[in-house]
Scaffold this motif. Structure first.
Motif, PDB file in Angstrom:
ATOM      1  N   ARG A  20       0.977  -1.586  -0.309  1.00 39.67           N
ATOM      2  CA  ARG A  20       0.126  -0.188   0.066  1.00 39.67           C
ATOM      3  C   ARG A  20       0.709   1.003   0.396  1.00 39.67           C
ATOM      4  O   ARG A  20       0.317   2.326  -0.023  1.00 39.67           O
ATOM      5  N   PHE A  21       2.586   1.013  -0.474  1.00 35.68           N
ATOM      6  CA  PHE A  21       2.675   2.869   0.105  1.00 35.68           C
ATOM      7  C   PHE A  21       2.403   3.557  -1.250  1.00 35.68           C
ATOM      8  O   PHE A  21       2.093   3.422  -2.604  1.00 35.68           O
ATOM      9  N   GLY A  22       2.381   4.039  -0.388  1.00 33.49           N
ATOM     10  CA  GLY A  22       1.804   5.939  -1.790  1.00 33.49           C
ATOM     11  C   GLY A  22       0.389   5.890  -1.284  1.00 33.49           C
ATOM     12  O   GLY A  22      -0.062   6.594  -1.643  1.00 33.49           O
ATOM     13  N   GLU A  23       0.083   5.432  -1.106  1.00 32.20           N
ATOM     14  CA  GLU A  23      -1.539   5.384  -0.573  1.00 32.20           C
ATOM     15  C   GLU A  23      -1.896   5.650   0.686  1.00 32.20           C
ATOM     16  O   GLU A  23      -3.650   5.627   0.947  1.00 32.20           O
ATOM     17  N   GLY A  24      -1.228   5.722   1.778  1.00 31.28           N
ATOM     18  CA  GLY A  24      -1.563   7.105   2.739  1.00 31.28           C
ATOM     19  C   GLY A  24      -1.414   5.879   4.726  1.00 31.28           C
ATOM     20  O   GLY A  24      -1.055   3.976   3.626  1.00 31.28           O
ATOM     21  N   PRO A  25      -1.705   5.969   4.545  1.00 29.59           N
ATOM     22  CA  PRO A  25      -1.630   5.353   6.492  1.00 29.59           C
ATOM     23  C   PRO A  25      -2.297   4.232   6.657  1.00 29.59           C
ATOM     24  O   PRO A  25      -3.493   3.761   5.662  1.00 29.59           O
ATOM     25  N   THR A  26      -1.543   3.039   7.128  1.00 27.70           N
ATOM     26  CA  THR A  26      -2.625   1.809   6.839  1.00 27.70           C
ATOM     27  C   THR A  26      -2.610   1.660   8.552  1.00 27.70           C
ATOM     28  O   THR A  26      -1.513   1.631   8.963  1.00 27.70           O
ATOM     29  N   SER A  27      -4.040   1.441   9.171  1.00 33.07           N
ATOM     30  CA  SER A  27      -4.395   0.646  10.220  1.00 33.07           C
ATOM     31  C   SER A  27      -3.509  -0.992  10.420  1.00 33.07           C
ATOM     32  O   SER A  27      -3.393  -1.537   9.378  1.00 33.07           O
ATOM     33  N   LEU A  28      -3.505  -1.370  12.081  1.00 35.50           N
ATOM     34  CA  LEU A  28      -2.814  -2.055  12.086  1.00 35.50           C
ATOM     35  C   LEU A  28      -3.648  -2.922  12.414  1.00 35.50           C
ATOM     36  O   LEU A  28      -4.131  -4.236  11.878  1.00 35.50           O
ATOM     37  N   LYS A  29      -4.802  -3.266  12.811  1.00 36.13           N
ATOM     38  CA  LYS A  29      -6.504  -3.475  12.731  1.00 36.13           C
ATOM     39  C   LYS A  29      -7.112  -4.171  11.156  1.00 36.13           C
ATOM     40  O   LYS A  29      -7.286  -5.173  11.460  1.00 36.13           O
ATOM     41  N   ALA A  32      -4.096  -6.651  10.346  1.00 42.48           N
ATOM     42  CA  ALA A  32      -4.832  -7.770  11.534  1.00 42.48           C
ATOM     43  C   ALA A  32      -6.057  -8.213  10.611  1.00 42.48           C
ATOM     44  O   ALA A  32      -6.281  -9.690  11.151  1.00 42.48           O
ATOM     45  N   GLU A  33      -6.926  -8.337  10.804  1.00 41.06           N
ATOM     46  CA  GLU A  33      -8.361  -8.306  10.084  1.00 41.06           C
ATOM     47  C   GLU A  33      -7.339 -10.005   8.509  1.00 41.06           C
ATOM     48  O   GLU A  33      -8.326 -10.458   8.607  1.00 41.06           O
ATOM     49  N   LYS A  34      -7.641  -8.844   7.869  1.00 38.07           N
ATOM     50  CA  LYS A  34      -6.803  -9.205   6.721  1.00 38.07           C
ATOM     51  C   LYS A  34      -5.891 -10.817   6.611  1.00 38.07           C
ATOM     52  O   LYS A  34      -6.203 -11.762   6.463  1.00 38.07           O
ATOM     53  N   GLU A  39      -4.353  -7.843  16.817  1.00 35.46           N
ATOM     54  CA  GLU A  39      -4.087  -6.786  16.203  1.00 35.46           C
ATOM     55  C   GLU A  39      -2.914  -6.113  17.424  1.00 35.46           C
ATOM     56  O   GLU A  39      -1.798  -5.373  17.519  1.00 35.46           O
ATOM     57  N   HIS A  40      -2.866  -7.165  18.627  1.00 37.98           N
ATOM     58  CA  HIS A  40      -2.114  -6.997  20.081  1.00 37.98           C
ATOM     59  C   HIS A  40      -1.183  -7.101  20.097  1.00 37.98           C
ATOM     60  O   HIS A  40      -0.566  -6.125  20.257  1.00 37.98           O
ATOM     61  N   TYR A  41      -0.944  -7.960  19.342  1.00 33.57           N
ATOM     62  CA  TYR A  41       0.511  -9.156  18.778  1.00 33.57           C
ATOM     63  C   TYR A  41       1.343  -8.108  18.076  1.00 33.57           C
ATOM     64  O   TYR A  41       2.377  -7.551  18.342  1.00 33.57           O
ATOM     65  N   LEU A  42       0.472  -7.256  17.628  1.00 33.65           N
ATOM     66  CA  LEU A  42       1.433  -5.996  15.747  1.00 33.65           C
ATOM     67  C   LEU A  42       1.265  -5.322  16.814  1.00 33.65           C
ATOM     68  O   LEU A  42       2.788  -4.579  16.086  1.00 33.65           O
ATOM     69  N   GLU A  43       0.933  -4.829  17.399  1.00 34.31           N
ATOM     70  CA  GLU A  43       1.223  -3.590  18.306  1.00 34.31           C
ATOM     71  C   GLU A  43       2.645  -3.790  18.654  1.00 34.31           C
ATOM     72  O   GLU A  43       3.837  -2.760  18.848  1.00 34.31           O
ATOM     73  N   GLN A  44       2.078  -4.639  19.746  1.00 29.65           N
ATOM     74  CA  GLN A  44       4.621  -4.935  19.877  1.00 29.65           C
ATOM     75  C   GLN A  44       5.302  -4.782  19.248  1.00 29.65           C
ATOM     76  O   GLN A  44       6.390  -4.619  19.233  1.00 29.65           O
ATOM     77  N   ALA A  61      -7.643  10.297  13.204  1.00 29.26           N
ATOM     78  CA  ALA A  61      -9.041   9.473  13.040  1.00 29.26           C
ATOM     79  C   ALA A  61      -8.308   8.035  11.374  1.00 29.26           C
ATOM     80  O   ALA A  61      -8.924   7.380  11.555  1.00 29.26           O
ATOM     81  N   TYR A  62      -7.819   8.959  10.610  1.00 34.53           N
ATOM     82  CA  TYR A  62      -7.147   7.976   9.538  1.00 34.53           C
ATOM     83  C   TYR A  62      -5.862   7.967   9.649  1.00 34.53           C
ATOM     84  O   TYR A  62      -5.363   7.518   8.021  1.00 34.53           O
ATOM     85  N   GLY A  63      -5.458   8.182  10.859  1.00 34.07           N
ATOM     86  CA  GLY A  63      -3.701   7.082  11.029  1.00 34.07           C
ATOM     87  C   GLY A  63      -3.645   5.542  10.618  1.00 34.07           C
ATOM     88  O   GLY A  63      -4.348   5.191  10.468  1.00 34.07           O
TER      89      GLY A  63
END
Length: 139
Positions: A20-29, A32-34, A39-44, A61-63
């Motif tokens: 997703r490079f160049g498309e803006g930020p991607t959430s860990l959520k 994790a879902e995909k 998600e908690h482990y990915l945060e670590q 909000a869109y971070g």
């Protein structure tokens, strides 16, 4: 050397961000879902990647997270070393037999060569069919 879930999931995070490079930020959520991961482990795992300068966090909000560099400038070795530590198949000391020490060093260097020559771009553009054609077998 066995790569733990830290290294494998960290590589997954980085590949998702690279795709997703160049498309803006991607959430860990969303990562994790995909990938059906915690998600908690990915945060670590994201914290050391951020501290190493491989990713940047975007607040709001869109971070989410973005790669710090182009996918062709980050290698699997960069990621594995941050999350797993030094690449070494065994712990050995100066007292070890020189022939065995040489073997362990050659194995370590071979692993490092593969990891350091494989970029995120290589991983996200990998094509099974194309790779299968690299080998020709005759019977």
């Amino acid at each position: 050397m066995k790569i733990s879930t830290k290294g494998r999931y960290g590589l997954t995070i980085m590949m998702e961000l690279a795709s997703r490079f160049g498309e803006g930020p991607t959430s860990l959520k969303s990562i994790a879902e995909k990938n059906n991961l915690s998600e908690h482990y990915l945060e670590q795992l994201i914290a050391p990647l951020r501290n190493a300068g491989l990713v940047k966090s975007i607040r709001g909000a869109y971070g989410g997270y973005i790669l710090s560099n182009d996918p062709e400038h980050t290698t699997a070795g960069d990621i594995i070393r941050v999350l797993e530590g030094p690449i070494s198949p065994v712990d050995f000391t100066e007292e070890d037999d020189p022939a065995k020490r040489n073997l362990w060093l050659r194995i370590r260097d071979s692993i490092a060569d593969v990891l350091d020559s494989t970029t995120l771009k290589d991983l996200i553009t990998y094509n099974d069919a194309e790779q299968a054609n690299d080998y020709m077998f005759y019977i």
